[in-house]
Design a protein around this motif. Structure first.
Motif, PDB file in Angstrom:
ATOM      1  N   GLN A 196       4.538  -2.682   3.014  1.00  0.00           N
ATOM      2  CA  GLN A 196       5.889  -2.642   2.472  1.00  0.00           C
ATOM      3  C   GLN A 196       6.460  -1.232   2.406  1.00  0.00           C
ATOM      4  N   LYS A 197       5.559  -0.245   2.568  1.00  0.00           N
ATOM      5  CA  LYS A 197       6.024   1.150   2.551  1.00  0.00           C
ATOM      6  C   LYS A 197       5.450   1.861   3.759  1.00  0.00           C
ATOM      7  N   TYR A 198       6.134   2.938   4.163  1.00  0.00           N
ATOM      8  CA  TYR A 198       5.596   3.763   5.249  1.00  0.00           C
ATOM      9  C   TYR A 198       4.380   4.528   4.723  1.00  0.00           C
ATOM     10  N   ILE A 199       3.272   4.462   5.453  1.00  0.00           N
ATOM     11  CA  ILE A 199       2.044   5.128   5.007  1.00  0.00           C
ATOM     12  C   ILE A 199       1.849   6.386   5.832  1.00  0.00           C
ATOM     13  N   GLU A 200       1.714   7.504   5.115  1.00  0.00           N
ATOM     14  CA  GLU A 200       1.456   8.751   5.816  1.00  0.00           C
ATOM     15  C   GLU A 200      -0.059   8.917   5.931  1.00  0.00           C
ATOM     16  N   GLY A 201      -0.547   8.953   7.120  1.00  0.00           N
ATOM     17  CA  GLY A 201      -1.999   9.107   7.316  1.00  0.00           C
ATOM     18  C   GLY A 201      -2.695   7.757   7.281  1.00  0.00           C
ATOM     19  N   LYS A 202      -4.001   7.831   7.084  1.00  0.00           N
ATOM     20  CA  LYS A 202      -4.813   6.604   7.097  1.00  0.00           C
ATOM     21  C   LYS A 202      -5.112   6.148   5.674  1.00  0.00           C
ATOM     22  N   PRO A 203      -5.435   4.869   5.490  1.00  0.00           N
ATOM     23  CA  PRO A 203      -5.884   4.438   4.153  1.00  0.00           C
ATOM     24  C   PRO A 203      -7.112   5.247   3.738  1.00  0.00           C
ATOM     25  N   SER A 204      -7.221   5.552   2.453  1.00  0.00           N
ATOM     26  CA  SER A 204      -8.325   6.392   1.960  1.00  0.00           C
ATOM     27  C   SER A 204      -9.540   5.555   1.600  1.00  0.00           C
ATOM     28  N   GLU A 205     -10.677   6.199   1.738  1.00  0.00           N
ATOM     29  CA  GLU A 205     -11.930   5.513   1.365  1.00  0.00           C
ATOM     30  C   GLU A 205     -12.244   5.778  -0.104  1.00  0.00           C
ATOM     31  N   GLY A 206     -13.111   4.957  -0.674  1.00  0.00           N
ATOM     32  CA  GLY A 206     -13.577   5.194  -2.041  1.00  0.00           C
ATOM     33  C   GLY A 206     -12.867   4.326  -3.073  1.00  0.00           C
ATOM     34  N   TYR A 207     -11.920   3.500  -2.618  1.00  0.00           N
ATOM     35  CA  TYR A 207     -11.233   2.599  -3.558  1.00  0.00           C
ATOM     36  C   TYR A 207     -11.724   1.169  -3.306  1.00  0.00           C
ATOM     37  N   ASP A 208     -13.027   1.017  -3.214  1.00  0.00           N
ATOM     38  CA  ASP A 208     -13.623  -0.263  -2.812  1.00  0.00           C
ATOM     39  C   ASP A 208     -13.608  -1.293  -3.931  1.00  0.00           C
ATOM     40  N   LEU A 209     -13.637  -0.821  -5.161  1.00  0.00           N
ATOM     41  CA  LEU A 209     -13.713  -1.731  -6.305  1.00  0.00           C
ATOM     42  C   LEU A 209     -12.558  -1.412  -7.252  1.00  0.00           C
ATOM     43  N   TRP A 210     -11.956  -2.459  -7.773  1.00  0.00           N
ATOM     44  CA  TRP A 210     -10.815  -2.287  -8.679  1.00  0.00           C
ATOM     45  C   TRP A 210     -11.179  -2.809 -10.063  1.00  0.00           C
ATOM     46  N   THR A 211     -10.656  -2.135 -11.065  1.00  0.00           N
ATOM     47  CA  THR A 211     -10.844  -2.648 -12.425  1.00  0.00           C
ATOM     48  C   THR A 211      -9.994  -3.908 -12.595  1.00  0.00           C
ATOM     49  N   TRP A 212     -10.360  -4.717 -13.568  1.00  0.00           N
ATOM     50  CA  TRP A 212      -9.592  -5.932 -13.828  1.00  0.00           C
ATOM     51  C   TRP A 212      -8.185  -5.589 -14.309  1.00  0.00           C
ATOM     52  N   ASP A 213      -8.037  -4.481 -15.041  1.00  0.00           N
ATOM     53  CA  ASP A 213      -6.710  -4.052 -15.495  1.00  0.00           C
ATOM     54  C   ASP A 213      -5.766  -3.912 -14.306  1.00  0.00           C
ATOM     55  N   THR A 214      -6.231  -3.222 -13.268  1.00  0.00           N
ATOM     56  CA  THR A 214      -5.384  -2.983 -12.094  1.00  0.00           C
ATOM     57  C   THR A 214      -5.187  -4.272 -11.300  1.00  0.00           C
ATOM     58  N   LEU A 215      -6.287  -5.024 -11.118  1.00  0.00           N
ATOM     59  CA  LEU A 215      -6.180  -6.235 -10.298  1.00  0.00           C
ATOM     60  C   LEU A 215      -5.275  -7.272 -10.955  1.00  0.00           C
ATOM     61  N   SER A 216      -5.343  -7.396 -12.282  1.00  0.00           N
ATOM     62  CA  SER A 216      -4.496  -8.399 -12.944  1.00  0.00           C
ATOM     63  C   SER A 216      -3.016  -8.030 -12.812  1.00  0.00           C
ATOM     64  N   GLN A 217      -2.741  -6.717 -12.860  1.00  0.00           N
ATOM     65  CA  GLN A 217      -1.355  -6.274 -12.609  1.00  0.00           C
ATOM     66  C   GLN A 217      -0.941  -6.646 -11.189  1.00  0.00           C
ATOM     67  N   TRP A 218      -1.844  -6.397 -10.252  1.00  0.00           N
ATOM     68  CA  TRP A 218      -1.574  -6.619  -8.833  1.00  0.00           C
ATOM     69  C   TRP A 218      -1.272  -8.102  -8.554  1.00  0.00           C
TER      70      TRP A 218
END
Lengths: 283, 381
Positions: free
Chosen positions: B130-152
């Motif tokens: 939905q947005k223009y991405i500058e560069g490549k997706p970053s590594e290290g965000y493999d797991l999300w907290t429930w706080d973030t996922l429930s918002q998502w």
């Protein structure tokens, strides 16, 4: 549950080199360290192999096969043993002390993990509570400790504040009651709880590193390239862990335990130069 | 019916072997671990644990069936006693600028314009950021907290969700093993091998102190009471894990805001909290040829699949220990955890996804459902 679990304590009588092979670093032959903490461990597989060897004799092959598994290369004929060992984690690290010669140092995290795991095993822990106060450069000692003078404690190059603590005394007494029954005071007066950070620093810097060389036969000078450094956990270190009888063994375990009476074993490498002699205490 | 939520904590690092060969031959001297155990591994662990406490005769088919009827949902991953999940496959995270500011955008189905096309299956729309991405997706965000996922999940566009915390996989510990020659006291030829283990704890003191303790949470449903407390063998190399019953409230309920968002929604998302096995491969077998159908546990709801963000398939096999089998299990392909499916609601009220179908399996096969595969969380888009 508890009749199927025994706590195992190891008391290193000589430095222990439980290694990981060669490393490209200052120390050529480093010791095994736990990934979670970076602190020394003796892997369960090392302990199991050594105990199997130490307890084997001509008359107990059936018990050895049952307890440790059938020692055959083919998986079809193999059979898992019923003894399941945990890793042996560092419990107390001997550290050079300005007063009292050396200290048996431990930290809250070591003690908390020990209590937590013993409870999980259904074994009554040697002590219940881990005292607060061992934080930053503050350490807790026993009453009448030989390590502290005027509220000061010097371990390796560290300058720490020492405070006598009743709970620390109870923990020292409990450990001495299991591991130093003949002379408990030799342990309790040297027992200290330092902070996790200080203990971590000691685990990195207070290991024994020995330079080794090989001589040329004819000239008795050092062979080119034959200088290497070996790391070892110092003598007087204490480790703790457990052994559990697997659930699939449905019979009464008393017979199994009766034959499980190790006393002195050799762990890790360099046995011919005196490394790795450990006293085993089963509790 | 006895329901119990159970926390499983590794006493020592654990090995969950993948399918690569491990033996005494050159090229197979490393036993590699999976980043997380599959649901069936945990289901087998819990059933063996329960069966041994019941005193089950493992050679008796009826007894084995009694144990197989234990329904094990999970595992859900816990980090310092808080739920974490695989990152959703419809999220793109990247770091930008010198300060590495974290950017987040969503992938959403886009209608194909005249003259455009793709090689996707018929009826499936492509997903575009939905947005223009500058560069490549970053590594290290493999797991999300429930706080973030429930918002998502409650966020139809992905614009209102705060940036995720950087949480990587559990650390892998490698150990080198040798066998010793009895007569020589030296290591045996050809018996030097390496085993990887997953470390469920992480303590660091340099810089900002870090204390992480990981555990696995499962929900166990059985016809008869079972005591799930103690220590059992989990994974390879006979390593030990502590089992502890915890309050049932530790199982995750649907937050009220998400339940409200689902009420009357016309477009919903299915998020796989655990990997799923579908008879249709990457897509659920309960969808017909027109990609419409009703998920298990929500039979009054009719959905149409519009698009899907499914990561590369994973494979699961294993060894069948049942006395009458004793053979390798067939390899099956999984839709990985974190996969997201986009649906249009054709009939019914999706609010019941927040209750009846919340963290229930969307797999087609009853035993896969009982093994904890395909646990679903629901959201909107």
């Amino acid at each position: 549950m508890s009749d199927r679990v025994k706590a195992i304590y190891l008391h290193a009588l000589t430095p222990v080199h439980s290694g990981t092979g060669q490393a490209v670093a200052v120390v050529d032959l480093p010791i095994a360290r736990e990934k979670a903490t970076g602190w020394p461990i003796i892997p369960a597989s090392s302990l199991k192999g050594v105990l199997r060897d130490a307890l084997s004799n001509d008359n107990n092959k059936g018990w050895i096969d049952l307890a440790f598994g059938k020692d055959v290369r083919s998986e079809e004929q193999g059979e898992a043993g019923v003894f399941c060992f945990t890793d042996q984690r560092i419990l107390c690290l001997p550290v050079r002390s300005y007063f009292g010669t050396f200290a048996y140092a431990t930290c809250p995290l070591v003690l908390q993990r020990l209590v937590r795991d013993m409870r999980a095993f259904g074994v009554q822990p040697l002590f219940d509570a881990v005292p607060a106060g061992a934080e930053g450069m503050n350490a807790l000692v026993t009453k009448g400790s030989t390590l502290a003078k005027g509220g000061k404690l010097y371990l390796e190059d560290l300058d720490l504040s020492a405070k006598e603590d009743e709970q620390t005394q109870k923990i020292a007494n409990a450990l001495a009651g299991k591991l130093f029954t003949e002379n408990p005071r030799s342990f309790t007066e040297r027992f200290v709880i330092v902070s996790d950070e200080v203990f971590n620093f000691l685990c990195e810097t207070a290991m024994e590193v020995a330079a080794r060389i090989r001589l040329k036969d004819e000239t008795k000078t050092v062979e080119t390239g034959a200088l290497w450094y070996e790391e070892a956990v110092p003598a007087e270190s204490l480790f703790s862990g457990a052994v559990l009888i697997a659930d699939h063994y449905r019979r009464e375990p008393t017979d199994l335990w009766n034959k499980f009476q190790p006393s002195l074993i050799q762990l890790g490498g360099n046995s011919t130069v005196g490394r790795g002699l450990c006293r085993v205490v089963i509790a | 019916m006895n329901e119990q939520v159970v926390r499983i904590r590794a006493i020592d690092p654990l090995l969950f072997r993948d399918g690569r060969p491990f033996g005494a031959d050159i090229g197979s001297l490393l036993a590699q671990t999976l980043p997380l155990p599959y649901p069936s591994t945990l289901a087998g662990f819990v059933r063996t644990f329960a069966g041994n406490r019941w005193g089950v005769d493992w050679a008796d088919e009826a007894s084995v069936q009694r144990v197989l009827n234990i329904h094990v949902r999970g595992p859900l991953l816990m980090r310092n006693d808080k739920h974490v999940f695989r990152a959703p496959a419809d999220a793109v995270v990247w770091e930008q600028g010198e300060k590495k500011q974290v950017g987040l955008t969503s992938l959403r189905p886009q209608p194909v314009q005249p003259g455009e096309g793709s090689n996707l299956p018929p009826g499936i729309l492509p997903l575009l950021p939905q947005k223009y991405i500058e560069g490549k997706p970053s590594e290290g965000y493999d797991l999300w907290t429930w706080d973030t996922l429930s918002q998502w999940l409650a966020d139809p566009t992905g614009d209102a969700t705060s940036s995720p915390e950087k949480i990587g996989w559990l650390e892998v510990e490698e150990r080198v093993h040798v066998a010793i020659e009895d007569d020589k006291g030296t290591s045996k030829e050809e018996l030097l091998f390496t085993v990887q283990f997953l470390s469920f704890e992480r303590y660091r003191w340099e810089g900002q102190a870090q204390r992480e303790q990981w555990a696995l949470l499962v929900r166990v449903t059985a016809d008869e009471p079972v005591s799930l407390q103690g220590v059992g063998l989990l994974g390879g190399e006979k390593r030990l894990a502590a089992v502890e019953a915890v309050d049932n409230s530790r199982w995750l309920g649907c937050p009220p805001e998400l339940g409200q968002a689902l009420r009357g929604a016309s477009r919903i998302r299915l998020f796989l909290a655990t990997p799923a096995i579908f008879s249709g491969g990457w897509k659920p077998g309960w969808l017909d040829a027109n990609l419409t159908g009703s998920p298990p546990f929500a039979p009054n709801l009719k959905l149409q699949l519009v698009s899907a963000a499914v990561r590369r398939h994973e494979a699961v096999s294993g060894w069948d220990y049942r006395e009458d089998h004793r053979c390798p299990k067939a390899v099956r392909w999984l839709a990985p955890a974190g996969s997201v499916y986009f649906f249009q609601v054709l009939e019914g009220e999706p609010e019941l996804l927040a209750t009846e179908a919340w963290l229930q399996s969307v797999c087609d096969d009853l035993q896969d459902q009982r093994d904890g595969y395909g646990l679903a969380l629901w959201g909107i888009w």
